[in-house]
Enzyme design. Structure first.
Site, PDB file in Angstrom:
ATOM      1  N   GLU A  10       0.815  -1.216   0.000  1.00 50.59           N
ATOM      2  CA  GLU A  10       0.000   0.000   0.000  1.00 50.59           C
ATOM      3  C   GLU A  10       0.853   1.272   0.000  1.00 50.59           C
ATOM      4  OE1 GLU A  10      -4.100  -1.535   2.142  1.00 50.59           O
ATOM      5  OE2 GLU A  10      -2.615  -0.516   3.368  1.00 50.59           O
ATOM      6  N   GLU A  20      -6.996  -7.312  -1.145  1.00 49.49           N
ATOM      7  CA  GLU A  20      -7.432  -7.152   0.239  1.00 49.49           C
ATOM      8  C   GLU A  20      -8.854  -6.604   0.279  1.00 49.49           C
ATOM      9  OE1 GLU A  20      -5.180  -4.959   3.075  1.00 49.49           O
ATOM     10  OE2 GLU A  20      -3.252  -5.717   2.374  1.00 49.49           O
TER      11      GLU A  20
END
Length: 693
Positions: free
Chosen positions: A150, A305
């Protein structure tokens, strides 16, 4: 071959075995196999375990984990573990920690704390990536590489001296000379003329507004600095394992990183998406982000995710009601994901994410969450044949990160109420409600494959981008405050819409942003009255037809919406300009959709709350609403481009079936079908329908 060497759709999540004693691992893999898990992400935050001291590696525990997973038929998305530097690196080299705009160096104790420009940090990540790659290059569980985690989540920019040096190097590459930089930045304003490169610093906290051109270049640099970190690791992985795909997980519609540039460096686009169960627009926002992921490489992507239920980082973490995990997961598949992955497999007992939901919750297998995990795994297996299928969209929404960064520069705009994500949603939402497939695209791309292109905002528009739009042969819609500045954030000669002026046939004389809560009425040619909010403009038609006018106030009677036909037979069939933001653009949208010949994938009468998406021959219908919806299925003579869905009122024989619901295996005839709230159907056309199409 799909995204990885794993056949069918992918199902699984982040697995953090280092948080558990080894006796738990055996239970984990047994339950994974029971749930149908075929891929897990391992090692994301394991740097301090894999390299407990400089150059000292401990791979034994990870060897055992990968061997155990492979023995149960589970593949691995293996992280390079570089998302968070270990304590020893931070203490030996405190300069690797990031500095904020106020000059404060942040402390160790969270995650993803690093300066992207730090040569010490970059060198350490490359060394670890090489060690991990060489260790596991031939491991049979390895299916994909996962670099860092991320990017820009916790550290989108760093203002330290090392970042300043890197910024100056980046500026030299871009502007070539100080004269070029001074001209691009307009430094004669407010006495900012630079005479030496060393005088230039990052846009730290200043007494007043910072030069917006400097801010724009800083946004570009910060995205590029993080991308350089990714590319350095990717180069090592490709050297050692050239056939293993490499990814890093994106964060949906994120302002901080230019995902068009990032996607070019990835083999597989992956995304982390966390729709808020408490947000009534969650499904629409998620659909927009998923369509962006599909559009980045124009092929299937992977939801890497998502949350089985509640997250742990919102002020109020609302859980998902029964069935919502399934509905959200099927939505991602409908929009092109070739799998459904979660954070995380086993719910943590400690740390900041101990209250974040998981596939296997604290309560274990005697829970609703576990039963839903098992059921979803079965659904994913039933949909295996969908893997690899693609979506064809006839409508494109334009998204340009330079324009986004320029539009939202602080303290220097006519209004700070123009937010690009909201502008995108204002057009995307009615398209989504009509079941119209949508791609996102950068404005400079060849757009000839679309019937309709909508640019909600192109604040920054170059001559090259304008030429690409002028070459587009379909119908074009451009939103307000577009064509204002060039690539250096300088106002175009003659004002807006700059290089779009001839194409649109308008001149903008004055921006007239509206105060909060105020509206301005707009009247179309047929007498329809539409309230506009946030923004209006004083526009002069200069070759364009006026199709809607302002009513009331100082703009009364002036053009609000204009349209210009094709110029000398070239360019767009029509180019529509909106100088305002209608609260509901649906009437204008329906008109242009009809002119472009664009219809929804499930026909013209999609019930409220029902989402319709088509991947190849497969039609997904999902009921996000609170009421049962009835949708007519077409006859066997209809083509698969107009398919609606639901639950049959009578069970047909196989010979009567026009479609099969892949989720249940039921044959479905034409006729009205009922879809309960939270339910979904995935329709596969019969051979007869496919042949006729």
């Amino acid at each position: 071959m799909g995204l990885t060497r794993v056949p069918g759709l992918l199902f699984g999540g982040d697995y953090n075995p280092e948080q558990w004693p080894e006796e738990v691992w055996q239970e984990d893999v047994r339950l994974m196999a029971e749930a149908g898990v075929n891929l897990v992400t391992v090692g994301v935050f394991s740097w301090s375990r894999l390299e407990p001291a400089p150059g000292v590696h401990d791979f034994g525990w990870l060897d055992r984990v990968l061997d155990l997973l492979h023995g149960h038929g589970i593949a691995v998305d293996l992280a390079t573990a570089t998302a968070t530097p270990p304590p020893w690196l931070v203490r030996d080299h405190p300069e690797v920690m990031p500095v904020d705009a106020a000059g404060t160096r942040l402390e160790f104790g969270s995650r993803q704390g690093y300066c992207p420009s730090s040569p010490v940090f970059r060198a350490a990540t490359v060394r670890l990536a090489r060690a991990v790659a060489e260790r596991y290059r031939d491991h049979p569980a390895l299916a994909m590489w996962h670099v860092s985690n991320e990017y820009a989540d916790h550290t989108a920019e760093c203002f330290c001296p090392e970042s300043a040096r890197d910024f100056r190097h980046w500026l030299k590459e871009r502007h070539r000379s100080l004269d070029g930089l001074n001209a691009a930045w307009g430094t004669s304003c407010w006495g900012q003329h630079y005479t030496d490169w060393t005088q230039i610093e990052p846009p730290r906290k200043a007494p007043g507004p910072v030069n917006p051109a400097q801010l724009l270049d800083w946004r570009r640099f910060s995205s590029d600095a993080l991308l350089a970190c990714f590319e350095a690791e990717r180069a090592v992985l490709k050297e050692v394992t050239p056939d293993v795909p490499v990814t890093t997980n994106f964060m949906s519609v994120l302002r901080d990183l230019d995902y068009w540039a990032w996607a070019e460096a990835e083999d597989v686009v992956t995304d982390d998406a966390y729709p808020d169960p408490a947000d009534p627009r969650a499904a629409v926002k998620a659909a927009l982000s998923y369509d962006l992921m599909r559009s980045l490489k124009r092929r299937p992507w992977l939801l890497l995710e998502s949350a089985p239920s509640a997250v742990s980082w919102r002020p109020v973490n609302v859980p998902k009601d029964p069935g919502v995990m399934r509905l959200h997961s099927l939505q991602a598949l409908a929009h092109g994901s070739d799998g459904v992955m979660f954070f995380q497999w086993r719910q943590a007992r400690y740390g900041p994410e101990k209250f974040h939901s998981a596939m296997l919750p604290h309560g274990g297998t005697a829970t609703r969450q576990w039963r839903e995990t098992l059921a979803l795994g079965a659904d994913v297996r039933r949909l295996a044949e969908v893997a690899g299928s693609t979506t064809r969209a006839e409508v494109a929404l334009l998204l340009d990160w330079d324009s986004w960064w320029g539009l939202e520069a602080p303290e220097s705009m006519p209004s700070d109420r123009l937010r690009l994500h909201e502008l995108l949603l204002s057009w995307y939402a009615p398209l989504h409600a009509r079941g119209v497939a949508v791609d996102l695209a950068p404005p400079g791309r060849d757009l000839s494959g679309y019937r309709l292109v909508i640019a909600p905002n192109l604040y920054l528009c170059t001559a090259g981008q304008a030429a690409a739009l002028a070459a587009f042969p379909g119908h074009l819609v451009v939103g307000p405050f577009s064509g204002v500045v060039d690539a250096a954030d300088q106002v175009h000669d003659g004002g807006a819409p700059g290089p779009l002026r001839e194409l649109l046939g308008v001149r903008v004389e004055e921006w007239r942003p509206l105060p909060d809560g105020a509206t301005q009425e707009v009247e179309t040619a047929d007498g329809t009255r539409l309230p506009a909010r946030t923004w209006t403009e004083w526009v002069e038609a200069d070759g364009a037809e006026v199709v809607a006018r302002y009513r009331g106030g100082p703009l009364d009677g002036r053009p609000a919406v204009t349209r210009r036909g094709s110029i000398s037979g070239n360019g767009p069939a029509t180019a529509t300009y909106l100088s305002c933001l209608p609260e509901d653009p649906a009437p204008l949208l329906d008109e242009v959709l009809a002119a472009a010949g664009v219809t929804g994938v499930a026909g013209p009468d999609l019930p409220e709350g029902v989402e319709a998406c088509r991947r190849g021959p497969y039609l997904f219908l999902l009921n996000h609403g609170s009421r049962t919806a009835t949708v007519p299925l077409p006859t066997a003579t209809a083509t698969p481009t107009s398919l609606p869905t639901a639950t049959p009122t009578a069970t047909p024989t196989t010979t009567d079936a026009v479609f099969t619901d892949l989720l249940t295996g039921r044959p479905l005839p034409s006729g009205p079908l009922s879809l309960a709230p939270g339910d979904a159907v995935v329709l596969k056309p019969s051979e007869a329908v496919l042949k006729q199409s």
